[in-house]
Design an enzyme around this catalytic site. Structure first.
Site, PDB file in Angstrom:
ATOM      1  N   ASP A   1       0.869  -1.198  -0.031  1.00  0.00           N
ATOM      2  CA  ASP A   1      -0.006  -0.030  -0.079  1.00  0.00           C
ATOM      3  C   ASP A   1       0.679   1.265  -0.044  1.00  0.00           C
ATOM      4  OD1 ASP A   1      -2.025  -1.722   0.110  1.00  0.00           O
ATOM      5  OD2 ASP A   1      -2.240  -1.416   2.465  1.00  0.00           O
ATOM      6  N   LYS A   2       0.279   2.308  -0.421  1.00  0.00           N
ATOM      7  CA  LYS A   2       1.115   3.583  -0.525  1.00  0.00           C
ATOM      8  C   LYS A   2       1.725   3.879   0.930  1.00  0.00           C
ATOM      9  CE  LYS A   2       0.046   8.742  -0.919  1.00  0.00           C
ATOM     10  NZ  LYS A   2      -0.149   9.009   0.389  1.00  0.00           N
TER      11      LYS A   2
END
Length: 308
Positions: free
Chosen positions: A137-138
């Site tokens: 994820d970011k």
């Protein structure tokens, strides 16, 4: 075009008398599609000569495989900050910082890890497609691996499917966990109204997901926990921990809204990676220490309390 990748293999005593296609399949686990491309494009030679794939080989024969190249991604190169932990002609292992998206999307058309990789390889005179074997994820930091050609990516992806590929994460979660270790076995489903959001479900149509956890350290109102995955569903760790009442600190999607959070993203880090190398045929492993923002969070949690 990708720089052509070559593999060499000397026929062993156990392979003596076998057909060429059998040796290629057993040794390299090529897909049916890849085998067809190799045969049709005459990309395999034995002792310097092209032979039929049904021809038999002998102990000591030298097999050369030239993997077909393909077009590189049309991703503009940009200088992006990330750490290369390991790299060879087949794969690259990256320690991704938090706040960095892996691949361009509609919401993040540039400034991604993929843009950075294109810039990094261009400076080295290389050109590859960006083939993430796993994605983070970011706002999750840590180790991830990217295949540098189609065969390496397919080989490593098959390891994931067979659950041979090992990875571990560290997370700081709300509240003290009572159990020292355990397993969360809950299917995950996509929210039909909010496609980005997922949740655990007991209904049909959910994707099986299994997360093992082990407490590393407890604080007055939080816990540092180590997690091992059997499956790799999107947001799996975040969803599973939230489902048992221990959401990750800083998680603005599945966590607790905090007025003064001690960290600006979810406190989740991919700390360990182990895989079987597609060329070297040995196990390789890497570790990444906790980044500074998670270390600072833990230091504060040891001396301060947070609102539940």
């Amino acid at each position: 075009m990708d720089k052509q990748t070559t593999f060499y293999h000397q026929v062993t005593a156990e392979e003596d008398g076998k057909m060429l296609h059998q040796v290629l399949k057993n040794r390299f686990r090529f897909s049916r599609r890849m085998m067809s491309r190799l045969r049709l494009n005459r990309l395999v030679t034995v002792n310097g000569e092209t032979i039929y794939f049904t021809a038999r080989v002998s102990q000591g024969d030298q097999i050369l495989i030239r993997l077909p190249g393909d077009e590189t991604d049309h991703i503009p190169p940009q200088e992006i900050d990330f750490t290369v932990v390991y790299e060879d002609e087949d794969l690259i292992v990256i320690d991704k910082p938090p706040g960095l998206v892996v691949h361009p999307t509609r919401g993040y058309p540039d400034g991604t890890l993929a843009n950075g990789l294109m810039h990094y390889w261009a400076k080295r005179g290389e050109a590859h497609k960006v083939r993430p074997v796993t994605r983070l994820d970011k706002d999750t930091s840590g180790l991830m691996v990217v295949g540098k050609h189609a065969y390496a990516h397919a080989y490593l992806a098959e390891q994931m499917a067979e659950k041979r590929y090992q990875r571990a994460y560290l997370a700081v979660v709300h509240h003290q966990m009572e159990r020292d270790r355990g397993t969360i076995d809950k299917a995950i489903a996509i929210d039909p109204e909010q496609k980005v959001y997922r949740s655990v479900t007991e209904e049909e149509g959910g994707y099986p997901a299994i997360t093992h956890f082990e407490v590393v350290e407890r604080y007055p109102r939080a816990t540092l926990v180590r997690l091992m995955l059997e499956t790799g569903r999107t947001h799996q760790i975040r969803i599973h921990l939230s489902s048992i009442g221990h959401p990750i600190i800083g998680d603005d999607m599945y966590g607790i809204k905090e007025e003064q959070p001690f960290i600006s993203r979810q406190a989740l880090h991919a700390t360990y990676l182990r895989l079987f190398h597609p060329r070297l045929r040995v196990w390789k492993e890497w570790e990444s220490p906790l980044p500074s923002d998670m270390q600072n969070l833990i230091a504060k949690l040891k001396t301060e309390t947070i609102q539940p």
